[in-house]
Scaffold this motif. Structure first.
Motif, mmCIF file in Angstrom:
data_model
loop_
_atom_site.group_PDB
_atom_site.id
_atom_site.type_symbol
_atom_site.label_atom_id
_atom_site.label_comp_id
_atom_site.label_asym_id
_atom_site.label_seq_id
_atom_site.Cartn_x
_atom_site.Cartn_y
_atom_site.Cartn_z
ATOM 1 N N VAL B 18 0.853 -1.184 0.000
ATOM 2 C CA VAL B 18 0.000 0.000 0.000
ATOM 3 C C VAL B 18 0.889 1.233 0.000
ATOM 4 O O VAL B 18 2.046 1.178 0.426
ATOM 5 C CB VAL B 18 -0.949 0.049 1.221
ATOM 6 C CG1 VAL B 18 -1.851 -1.159 1.271
ATOM 7 C CG2 VAL B 18 -0.180 0.180 2.515
ATOM 8 N N GLU B 19 0.304 2.339 -0.482
ATOM 9 C CA GLU B 19 1.058 3.576 -0.504
ATOM 10 C C GLU B 19 0.958 4.274 0.839
ATOM 11 O O GLU B 19 1.887 4.931 1.298
ATOM 12 C CB GLU B 19 0.495 4.495 -1.596
ATOM 13 C CG GLU B 19 1.270 5.775 -1.757
ATOM 14 C CD GLU B 19 0.418 6.900 -2.327
ATOM 15 O OE1 GLU B 19 -0.781 6.953 -2.018
ATOM 16 O OE2 GLU B 19 0.964 7.715 -3.072
ATOM 17 N N ARG B 63 -9.174 9.209 -2.738
ATOM 18 C CA ARG B 63 -7.928 8.510 -3.058
ATOM 19 C C ARG B 63 -8.101 7.507 -4.180
ATOM 20 O O ARG B 63 -7.128 6.965 -4.687
ATOM 21 C CB ARG B 63 -7.389 7.798 -1.814
ATOM 22 C CG ARG B 63 -7.026 8.746 -0.715
ATOM 23 C CD ARG B 63 -6.293 8.033 0.396
ATOM 24 N NE ARG B 63 -4.855 8.009 0.181
ATOM 25 C CZ ARG B 63 -4.033 8.979 0.494
ATOM 26 N NH1 ARG B 63 -4.493 10.077 1.040
ATOM 27 N NH2 ARG B 63 -2.748 8.873 0.274
ATOM 28 N N ASN B 64 -9.331 7.237 -4.526
ATOM 29 C CA ASN B 64 -9.557 6.243 -5.564
ATOM 30 C C ASN B 64 -9.470 6.846 -6.956
ATOM 31 O O ASN B 64 -9.626 6.151 -7.939
ATOM 32 C CB ASN B 64 -10.933 5.607 -5.365
ATOM 33 C CG ASN B 64 -11.102 4.368 -6.191
ATOM 34 O OD1 ASN B 64 -10.283 3.461 -6.094
ATOM 35 N ND2 ASN B 64 -12.122 4.338 -7.022
ATOM 36 N N LYS B 65 -9.245 8.156 -7.009
ATOM 37 C CA LYS B 65 -9.140 8.775 -8.334
ATOM 38 C C LYS B 65 -7.651 8.944 -8.653
ATOM 39 O O LYS B 65 -6.872 9.261 -7.766
ATOM 40 C CB LYS B 65 -9.835 10.131 -8.322
ATOM 41 C CG LYS B 65 -11.320 9.979 -8.076
ATOM 42 C CD LYS B 65 -12.072 11.271 -8.289
ATOM 43 C CE LYS B 65 -13.559 11.060 -8.131
ATOM 44 N NZ LYS B 65 -14.034 11.279 -6.756
ATOM 45 N N THR B 75 -2.838 2.008 -3.968
ATOM 46 C CA THR B 75 -3.587 1.216 -3.004
ATOM 47 C C THR B 75 -3.437 1.841 -1.623
ATOM 48 O O THR B 75 -2.355 2.249 -1.229
ATOM 49 C CB THR B 75 -3.068 -0.230 -2.986
ATOM 50 O OG1 THR B 75 -3.092 -0.715 -4.317
ATOM 51 C CG2 THR B 75 -3.934 -1.116 -2.115
ATOM 52 N N THR B 76 -4.519 1.916 -0.919
ATOM 53 C CA THR B 76 -4.536 2.533 0.385
ATOM 54 C C THR B 76 -5.062 1.527 1.396
ATOM 55 O O THR B 76 -6.011 0.802 1.111
ATOM 56 C CB THR B 76 -5.478 3.759 0.372
ATOM 57 O OG1 THR B 76 -5.078 4.625 -0.683
ATOM 58 C CG2 THR B 76 -5.447 4.498 1.690
ATOM 59 N N ALA B 77 -4.415 1.497 2.544
ATOM 60 C CA ALA B 77 -4.950 0.675 3.628
ATOM 61 C C ALA B 77 -5.715 1.603 4.556
ATOM 62 O O ALA B 77 -5.334 2.753 4.746
ATOM 63 C CB ALA B 77 -3.835 -0.024 4.386
ATOM 64 N N VAL B 78 -6.793 1.097 5.097
ATOM 65 C CA VAL B 78 -7.603 1.970 5.938
ATOM 66 C C VAL B 78 -8.131 1.172 7.127
ATOM 67 O O VAL B 78 -8.496 0.009 7.004
ATOM 68 C CB VAL B 78 -8.752 2.605 5.120
ATOM 69 C CG1 VAL B 78 -9.660 1.554 4.547
ATOM 70 C CG2 VAL B 78 -9.541 3.592 5.939
ATOM 71 N N ASP B 100 -9.751 -3.729 -5.092
ATOM 72 C CA ASP B 100 -8.348 -4.132 -5.076
ATOM 73 C C ASP B 100 -7.426 -2.946 -4.816
ATOM 74 O O ASP B 100 -6.216 -3.113 -4.743
ATOM 75 C CB ASP B 100 -7.961 -4.843 -6.381
ATOM 76 C CG ASP B 100 -8.242 -3.962 -7.592
ATOM 77 O OD1 ASP B 100 -9.045 -3.027 -7.465
ATOM 78 O OD2 ASP B 100 -7.656 -4.208 -8.648
ATOM 79 N N LYS B 101 -7.985 -1.756 -4.689
ATOM 80 C CA LYS B 101 -7.141 -0.606 -4.389
ATOM 81 C C LYS B 101 -7.260 -0.208 -2.924
ATOM 82 O O LYS B 101 -6.798 0.859 -2.522
ATOM 83 C CB LYS B 101 -7.536 0.599 -5.269
ATOM 84 C CG LYS B 101 -7.308 0.340 -6.736
ATOM 85 C CD LYS B 101 -5.846 0.167 -7.052
ATOM 86 C CE LYS B 101 -5.641 -0.060 -8.529
ATOM 87 N NZ LYS B 101 -4.337 -0.684 -8.800
ATOM 88 N N VAL B 102 -7.944 -0.995 -2.166
ATOM 89 C CA VAL B 102 -8.065 -0.682 -0.749
ATOM 90 C C VAL B 102 -7.784 -1.943 0.057
ATOM 91 O O VAL B 102 -8.248 -3.033 -0.283
ATOM 92 C CB VAL B 102 -9.445 -0.081 -0.414
ATOM 93 C CG1 VAL B 102 -10.569 -0.962 -0.855
ATOM 94 C CG2 VAL B 102 -9.576 0.209 1.066
#
Lengths: 350, 287, 281, 910
Positions: B18-19, B63-65, B75-78, B100-102
């Motif tokens: 993740v970023e 963040r998805n844009k 990809t972001t972890a939350v 898949d981006k989270v």
């Protein structure tokens, strides 16, 4: 030193309310809400500057009001003029009428100082904004010194003081049994004649408790930090919610639009209104072709800080922030302007 | 639990999976706030406890844009509580977040607390302790005796006579300053241009008057119908202390009643309010 | 009210309109009050005004002409139908009452440029604020050197003031180049971006000033190309667009860094723009 | 119908379903699922021979349940195509069986007394019929649907029965002809190895089995005592395998004692299957384990089974809770010892077959649960006692069972002289150099294909899974055989194979109405006294009578039992039980939907007592009753077989009724009159017609009504309100005669309910598929009720017949012709004109939430690669639903924008 007893002050205020518009801090909203809430605004009643009928409605024990004094000089919404159709079928514009003389009682020194900033923008440069000018002219400011600096306040770091008399016409400072009164301006003098002030020798003024003072970033530091990734990191958290600009005493951005209202009586009122706006809004700076130089959130957030501390001083020769701390308290994600200022001030000038 | 979150965050960042990890931290004045951690070395900032009541899912839409056109979405972890997970499910259903981006760091929720340490009202009526979806779960689900929401607060308002109800709402909405913080904090309010802010809006002007304010809140409530997960973010940020979630909860209650107990974000089925468009019958019943 | 209220528009009448391009029309307004008309008649190329459709709203536009001594101060604006105000303007019937606020902002320092060669670069609707520049130079033809007009649009139907090209071309010591971005049916002229034709025409930077107007991205690339041709930043003038609500430095909307487009602009030297804190892109 | 079936330009896809429709008028892509018919349409002559021996009977749909049909059937006599079809569904037993033996098939054959065929059918799958019939842990029985009635079928015992009764007399098989040149080596002659050998040899490969022990059968031979599996049974089955051509080399270990190595086998054979089993015992690792009185169950049982002398003491403790432990204990008991089983968990956690545990207990074996030995005490080198500690159960471990934890200070001692350790086995892989071993000490092999990482080497059975059940070994052997075949033929190991069968829980089986309870039969067993002293088989098997009674309990979940009787009967060789469903993609320009109606189910109106008496019939049932091909050969008889004397016909059942359907079904009046006429004509019975209004519009209909009046039918104007079944079986119909204004009743022998037409239950699904609207009554909506009765709102899709609303045959034909004409008109024109009123997306405002996509009834909106909505103008009908659904106001129907609507409203108001 001039002095007024509490009872006399109340009587005077009651009289004033009869004679003219009296604006003063007053508690608004339901008593019982969510006392323990993490949102300070939801804990109970909030204090606003509102028109009151008499002293009984005035809140004396308050920190700072939920909204600044700005709403009475640049209302959240005001009608610039109405547009009517004249007898010849041509349009006729009717400008909004003058407001009555009013006394703004209980304004905090920081809010009064905020008006100085608004003055610089709205009046300081030609052409002046006539609507603001009228309200300003017609209002006498009776300040109420803060007995201390509250949580999140930082007026002393931006050149103010909790008991500063600089921007009011009269300043009241609470002392035993009443208030010490400083009459500052001629306008104040005129109002004070009816107050029934006593002269008391050797009145000792209490020293307000101050918060720790911090150094502000220099112009060089501001300049050097403009393109820093720092703004992205602060912006990460920002919700673009605009609360900061709406509670701010010095934010003055507005939007203008025409609207047509049909009253229940069938009367068609066409008017041009202006209303508060905020530079934090996504579409605030979108241009006709769709380009948006501040499309990113961190650009908008940065703009707000720079506006207060860099643009306003340059463009209008005034300090843009009075340190009231409202934005600090109200920010739901704890973006703390003090933290930002101190972070920048720590930077080595590039 | 905090250690689990930190360890997981460190692992994800070190691996480059993740970023950024979005979690909670304590700010310099002691307030809990969202934290954005980009470096493995900074994971110690992360905390989790009963003060972490913000809904971080709100940040995912943004963040998805892609930051620039053509750039890949990072990809972001939350960190996601059970209530937040429902918001996330709504966003996933509505294509606002790519699954898949989270990376979802689910937390077993101890229930959130007020500033004075008492449990938050909404947590006392919540029966979820483990998020409905997550990639990794941190913490042991506590056994907190809870009751599924019965909407007592809404019922109280509903019980008022019409005039009193109107007076109550007009009194509350009078304080609204149209700052739109409620909308901004809401994870499921993500229109690129809000209906209430369209230059060419036929329906709602810019003025700060009761009709406009009420109209804005009503539009928002209707747009949230069948989507609002009652996360309370709107009310939590309102600088004027307006009980906004009551409006949304009223609609949520009606939706649950009319749509067979449907609660937003509990399944990947789309909200029935879009898919059940059979107008004629209903009209028939009214007349 | 004793003072002049800068937020109050003068009332005028729509006296003429004609199509310029797809979605773009020219509107001619005459102010109703002779006194106001007189006050207004001093606008300069580059300045702007607020055009109100009363009951719908107002929006800022650059003047598309210079005051005409023969016809009196008839105000001309070219308006592209993009938003709700412009849609309303396009729907106005002749004779309608409109509001005009202005003239606002600074202007092209044409007086100072006397004796110089001028290059005018207009893209799409961006050509509109440059028309007064051309009109001014043509009216004072002897005061200026060579005039190069480069006019561009995405497609032929978006070229503005096409009926005036012959007049401009035939003016003494004047050349004009027109280009469109992509080939189009029936188009026999130049095809290519404005920067390409600019490089081809390659006006000399010697004693010259370039005046550009167009979408932000065009201004940016034209600036670069001019630089390549040897123009210094003090030889490039441009006019910027911004969303605004007052035009007098109050509403706070149009700033780029500490510069306010309405008050400090809309006309800027390239050398100023390059010192802006904030990019206009 | 025949003409349509034969027409060269009409392709009939019967037994098929449309599963997806994409595209738009002129460009539809239709995906059709062709369900497997199991019959080759080209070959089937429709002779009907196949039906004769089919053992399965279910209610006939065509005869509305009045008669039965077989699992292989022709839907009705005139069906187009006239071919047969096999009704085959998944069954829980076959799905659950690791070896997927067609359980229902052999049970059906047993039920018909065809024992030899039953045996042959099982042998199609496995050679171990008698063996599995005895030792299988029969997971199938756990899932048998009969358990929902009272108890599952005794499937295992039935298999044993088939073997016991048929195998002794079955002729020995002839050797299988070699088809392929390749040879396969199988290591281990246990159930896995022999199963693989059995399948491979039947495919036509040469197979050699290497066995280390002096006997074949693996654990079946040396691990299972004779009282459970008599030696001769196993030997007969091994002999059967050998007779097919499998060579078994006994006493030939691999990689040790001079036997060939794995490398040798790889060199000499084209493929190798390793099925070496798990013969090495796990150690207890406690003090005293090396004492001579401590033995391992595998050694003990092997010695016993090989007829070697085994010495054990008087007091024997067996440690462990698996099948081997029980086998060892029961064997020790038979050698005359007193036996105690010590197991560390509780009885519920025992892995042994529960019936075996019960049997052990019955025979007098003692149990110590929740205990484990900590050391074995001895005196003079002889075991004297065993010290144990009590356990308690903690959290579940990875096996899902609760982990035993010792209770400190709870030690106790049992006096024993022999300890038999049976706590698990693992394979002995040391001799197999070069293979990959897992952390569990088992062989690494793909669980699906059994392939090992070594080229050409496959592995299965206990050597891969650890000790498991015989049927799992059989299954592994079968899988390996298929993989080896594919490997040798150069085919993909995975393609087209089904590794995951449906879970029994996911298989929906309806228990037929009227299924009566019948107790599960249990096999007789040897008396306890006799058991203790002998190794004679304990269970005695079913008698023929028991077996057939038990087989009769089968619910035929799968309908087709796969007994394969039909295959042998079909001379045209048209039957293929291995057919799979197919998908056909069609490109069409127009679609005509003619999905018909559903007959109203009168059980929804309980006042008519439908289902409470066999003499209350629906109109459709009566129709079948009067048909020459019907259950009575066309005679009108009551369920008791008598000619009715009085018959009542009730109109408007489920029609014109606010509690059911409000619409008039339009055909019922006329068919009711026809029924009345038939009854009068054929039986002379008195007929009462209860009607609300007689709707006999149309050519010739009123004339028919008059004729029926002349027939003497008694017409009562008033809805039949109730049918009561009297104790004597007579039916009492009540109604209000609205002409007389008073209640009336009639006592009759038969009631015909004039059930109406309604939309099919799957209409919603069909509507979504084709983008159709539905009217309030549930039928598909036409584009305009008067002007466009066959078109729908989806351009290019037309309606024909009763899917659009109730209509009779002539009207349906006319409607269908109209639909055909419309479709042709469109096709002949070749172009379509669309309306300019279509939706338009303002991309700046679109968030891509997808609500419009869901809301659009015409599937005209999709999300594009930018995540924004996109409207297909050819599909869009401009209905505006999307605009209403869009929360962002980002989609507008052109020419119906908000501005335009407001302008209109203002215009109207001014």
């Amino acid at each position: 030193m001039k002095f007024i007893e509490i009872r006399a002050l109340h009587e005077w205020l009651d009289r004033l309310a009869q004679e003219m518009t009296l604006i003063a801090p007053t508690a608004v909203g339901p008593q019982e809400k969510a006392p323990g809430s993490r949102n300070p605004a939801a804990q109970g009643q909030q204090v606003f500057y509102r028109q009151v009928e008499g002293a009984a409605q005035i809140a004396w024990d308050f920190t700072r009001t939920a909204l600044s004094a700005r709403e009475h000089f640049m209302p959240k919404t005001e009608t610039l003029f109405t547009i009517e159709t004249g007898p010849d079928g041509k349009a006729v514009l009717h400008e909004t009428k003058l407001e009555q003389p009013r006394v703004f009682f209980g304004i905090r020194p920081c809010d009064a100082r905020g008006l100085r900033v608004l003055d610089a923008v709205m009046l300081g440069q030609e052409p002046a904004d006539v609507y603001y000018a009228q309200r300003r002219e017609n209002t006498t400011l009776v300040g109420l010194a803060c007995p201390q600096m509250w949580e999140d306040c930082f007026c002393n770091s931006v050149g103010g003081a909790p008991d500063a008399a600089d921007d009011v016409d009269i300043l009241l400072i609470q002392v035993e049994g009443g208030f010490a009164v400083q009459v500052v301006t001629e306008k104040g003098e005129r109002l004070a004649t009816g107050m029934g002030l006593q002269e008391v020798e050797g009145l000792e003024l209490p020293q307000p408790k101050l918060n720790e003072q911090f150094a502000l970033p220099t112009q060089q530091q501001w300049l050097a930090s403009f393109n820093d990734v720092y703004w992205q990191r602060v912006g990460d958290r920002c919700l673009s919610c605009r609360i900061c600009s709406y509670v701010c005493p010095t934010c003055r951005c507005f939007d203008v639009r025409d609207e047509t209202v049909v009253t229940p009586q069938g009367e068609r009122i066409v008017r041009r209104v202006r209303a508060w706006d905020s530079c934090q809004g996504v579409n605030y700076r979108v241009q006709a072709g769709g380009a948006n130089p501040r499309a990113n959130l961190e650009q908008r957030l940065r703009n707000r800080f720079y506006c207060k501390y860099y643009y306003v001083p340059i463009d209008y020769a005034a300090d843009g922030c009075v340190g009231c701390g409202r934005c600090v308290t109200a920010c739901p994600v704890n973006i703390d302007i003090r933290e930002v200022l101190q972070d920048l001030a720590r930077r080595e000038p590039a | 639990m905090i250690e689990d979150i930190r360890a997981l965050a460190r692992e994800l960042l070190e691996k480059g999976a993740v970023e950024c990890v979005i979690g909670y931290e304590v700010g310099p004045t002691g307030r809990v706030r969202p934290a954005f951690v980009y470096e493995p070395g900074e994971v110690e900032r992360l905390i989790f406890d009963g003060r972490c009541d913000q809904n971080l899912v709100t940040y995912l839409t943004r963040r998805n844009k892609p930051r620039k056109k053509g750039e890949e979405v990072p990809t972001t972890a939350v960190v996601v509580k059970p209530c937040d997970a429902r918001s996330l499910r709504v966003l996933l259903n509505e294509h606002q977040v790519q699954r898949d981006k989270v990376y979802i760091i689910g937390v077993a929720c101890p229930g959130m607390q007020n500033a004075d340490g008492t449990p938050e009202l909404r947590c006392t009526r919540c029966d979820q302790r483990v998020p409905l979806l997550y990639d990794a779960l941190c913490g042991e689900p506590p056994e907190v005796p809870t009751v599924r929401d019965a909407y007592e607060d809404v019922q109280q308002i509903e019980a008022l006579p019409l005039e009193e109800r109107l007076a109550y709402w007009l009194g509350e909405l009078d304080r609204c300053i149209r700052c739109y913080a409620c909308r901004q904090a809401c994870p499921t309010c993500f229109c690129s241009v809000c209906e209430a802010e369209r230059d060419d809006s036929l329906w709602v002007g810019i003025a700060d008057r009761i009709p406009e304010k009420a109209f804005f809140h009503i539009i928002r409530a209707f747009h949230q119908a069948g989507r609002c997960t009652e996360c309370n973010a709107c009310e939590a940020v309102c600088p004027m202390g307006i009980p906004l979630s009551l409006i949304n909860r009223k609609i949520a209650k009606d939706v649950a009643q009319m749509m067979g107990g449907y609660r937003a974000g509990e399944s990947d089925e789309p909200t029935p309010l879009v898919t059940m468009l059979t107008g004629e019958e209903a009209i028939d019943e009214i007349h | 009210m004793s003072e002049v209220n800068p937020m109050r528009p003068y009332l005028g009448t729509l006296v003429g309109t004609k199509p310029l391009a797809t979605g773009i029309r020219l509107f001619q307004v005459e102010l109703n009050d002779p006194e106001e008309r007189e006050k207004f008649s001093v606008w300069r190329p580059g300045q702007f005004l607020f055009f109100s459709v009363l009951g719908v709203g107002e929006a800022p536009f650059g003047f598309a002409n210079i005051p005409d001594p023969q016809r009196g101060p008839v105000i001309e604006v070219a308006i592209n139908k993009v938003g709700h105000v412009t849609r309303a303007i396009h729907a106005l019937p002749l004779g309608a009452t409109v509001g005009i606020r202005g003239p606002l902002g600074n202007y092209f320092p044409l007086e100072e440029l006397k004796g110089q060669n001028i290059v005018v670069l207009g893209g799409g609707i961006g050509g509109a604020p440059l028309r007064p520049v051309i009109q001014y130079i043509l009216r004072h033809r002897d005061d200026y050197g060579h005039l190069t007009i480069i006019w561009a649009a995405r497609s032929p139907d978006l070229l503005v003031f096409t009926d005036e090209y012959d007049e401009w071309r035939s003016a003494p010591d004047t050349e004009m180049h027109v280009t469109i971005d992509r080939p189009a049916e029936g188009w026999t002229g130049n095809v290519g971006l404005i920067t390409e034709i600019l490089e081809k025409v390659a006006p000399s930077p010697e004693n010259a000033t370039a005046i550009t107007c167009g979408p932000p991205i065009m201004i940016y690339f034209v600036g670069k190309t001019l630089g390549k041709l040897g123009f210094s930043e003090d030889q490039m003038l441009t006019t910027l667009e911004a969303r605004m609500h007052c035009g007098i430095g109050k509403c706070g909307r149009c700033n780029l860094g500490e510069k306010l487009v309405c008050k400090d602009g809309p006309v800027f030297w390239q050398s100023e723009i390059s010192t802006f804190l904030e990019s206009f892109l | 119908m025949m003409d349509a079936g034969r027409h060269p330009n009409i392709e009939l896809l019967s037994y098929s379903e449309v599963v997806d429709v994409q595209g738009y008028v002129g460009n539809f892509q239709v995906r059709v699922k062709k369900k497997p018919r199991y019959i080759d349409l080209e070959k089937c002559t429709g002779c009907g021979e196949c039906v004769k021996e089919c053992p399965v009977e279910v209610d006939s749909e065509f005869e509305v349940g009045l008669t039965k049909r077989k699992a292989i059937y022709r839907p009705f006599a005139q069906a187009i195509p006239p071919a047969f079809v096999i009704d085959k569904r998944p069954s829980p037993c076959k799905s659950t069986c690791p070896a997927h033996i067609p359980v229902q098939g052999y049970i059906a054959l047993i039920g018909q007394g065809k024992y030899d065929k039953a045996l042959a059918l099982i042998r199609e799958t496995t050679a171990f019929v008698g063996t599995l019939g005895r030792v299988c842990h029969h997971p199938c029985e756990l899932e048998c649907k009969r358990k929902d009635v009272e108890a599952p079928l005794a499937i295992c015992a039935l298999k044993r029965f088939a073997y016991d009764v048929a195998a002794p007399t079955a002729p020995p098989p002839a050797p299988v002809e070699r088809v392929y040149g390749e040879k396969v080596a199988v290591v281990g002659a246990g159930p896995a190895g022999l199963s693989a050998a059995y399948d491979l040899v039947r495919m036509g490969y040469g197979v050699t089995v290497y066995e280390a022990l002096p006997v074949a059968g693996g654990m079946l031979a040396v691990g299972i005592p004779a009282y459970r599996l008599p030696k001769d049974v196993l030997q007969q089955e091994i002999d059967y395998i050998k007779a097919l051509g499998v060579e078994i080399k006994l006493n030939t270990p691999i990689g040790r004692d001079g036997g060939p190595t794995l490398e040798d086998l790889r060199r000499d054979y084209d493929a190798v299957f390793l099925a070496v089993g798990a013969h090495r015992s796990r150690q207890l690792n406690i003090p005293g384990e090396d004492l001579p009185g401590v033995i391992h169950s595998t050694d003990f049982l092997r010695a016993l089974n090989l007829g070697q002398e085994v010495k054990i003491g008087q007091r024997v403790a067996v440690i462990g809770g698996g099948n081997a432990a029980i086998d060892a204990a029961r064997s020790a008991l038979r050698l005359g010892s007193q036996v105690t089983i010590v197991y560390r968990r509780s009885r519920a956690e025992m892995p042994a077959i529960p019936a075996e545990v019960d049997a052990a207990e019955e025979e007098g074996i003692a149990f110590h649960f929740l205990a484990t030995p900590v050391r074995i005490l001895s005196k003079d080198g002889r075991v004297t006692a065993m010290e144990c500690i009590r356990m308690e159960l903690g959290e579940p471990d990875e096996s899902g069972r609760r982990r035993p934890i010792p209770v400190p200070g709870s030690e106790f001692t049992i006096e024993v002289d022999t300890v038999i350790v049976s706590i698990g086995q693992q394979p002995d892989l040391a001799p197999l150099a070069g293979v990959e071993v897992t952390g569990w000490g088992t062989l690494t092999a793909d669980p699906d294909t059994m392939a090992t990482p070594v080229e050409g080497v496959f592995a299965g059975g206990d050597a891969v899974t650890g000790p498991a059940s015989a049927v799992w070994a059989v299954a592994a052997g079968k899988r390996a055989a298929e993989s080896i075949h594919r490997y040798l033929r150069g085919l993909d190991l995975h393609q087209g194979r089904v590794f995951e069968w449906p879970k029994a829980a996911d298989i929906q089986v309806e228990i037929p109405a009227g299924t009566e309870k019948a107790a599960r039969r249990e096999m007789a067993a040897l008396p306890i006294a006799e058991r203790k002293s002998t190794f004679k088989e304990v269970e005695l098997g079913f008698t023929e009578e028991e077996a057939r009674a038990e087989a009769a309990r089968c619910l035929s979940c799968a309908v087709c039992s796969e007994c394969l009787e039909c295959v042998s009967l079909c001379e045209a060789k048209a039957i293929d039980h291995n057919m799979r469903e197919e998908f056909v993609d069609l490109e069409v320009g127009t679609i005509i939907v003619a999905t018909g109606f559903a007959d109203f189910d009168p059980t929804r109106l309980p006042q008519y007592s439908y289902g409470r008496s066999p003499n209350i019939l629906t109109g459709m049932e009566f129709e079948r009753l009067t048909s020459a091909g019907g259950p009575t050969g066309g005679e009108i008889l009551t369920a008791e077989g008598k000619v009715p004397e009085r018959v009542a016909i009730i109109h408007c059942v489920g029609s014109r009724d606010v509690n059911a359907n409000r619409h008039c079904s339009r055909v019922c009046c006329m068919y009711a009159l026809k029924h009345a006429h038939l009854v009068r004509d054929m039986t002379g019975a008195e007929v009462y017609e209860f009607y609300m209004d007689m709707r006999t519009f149309g050519k010739g209909y009123e004339e028919f009504y008059e004729r029926v009046q002349e027939d003497g039918v008694i017409f009562v104007r008033g809805r039949g309100t109730e049918v009561r079944v009297r104790d004597d079986g007579k039916l009492v119909v009540r109604a209000e005669d609205t002409n007389l204004g008073r209640p009336v009743s009639a006592t009759v022998d038969m009631v015909i309910l004039g059930t109406g037409m309604e939309a099919r239950p799957d209409a919603d699904q069909v509507a979504r598929l084709f983008g159709l609207g539905r009217t309030e009554d549930g039928f598909f909506a036409e584009a305009h009720p008067k002007l466009r009765p066959v078109e729908t709102n989806t351009e290019g899709v037309f309606l024909a017949g009763t899917c659009q609303g109730p209509r009779d045959v002539p009207d349906t034909v006319a409607h269908a012709s109209a639909a055909a004409a419309q479709a042709l008109a469109l096709m002949s024109k070749g172009v379509v004109t669309i309306s300019p009123t279509v939706s338009h997306v303002l991309t700046r405002f679109c968030t891509g939430c997808g609500k419009c996509v869901l809301a659009c009834p015409y599937n005209a909106i999709t999300l594009n690669s930018d995540g924004k909505a996109e409207v297909n103008a050819a599909l869009c009908k401009g209905c505006g639903t999307c605009a209403a659904a869009c929360p962002s106001d980002a989609i507008v129907p052109l020419h119906f924008t908000d501005d335009q609507l407001v302008a209109q409203i203002v215009g109207v108001l001014q």
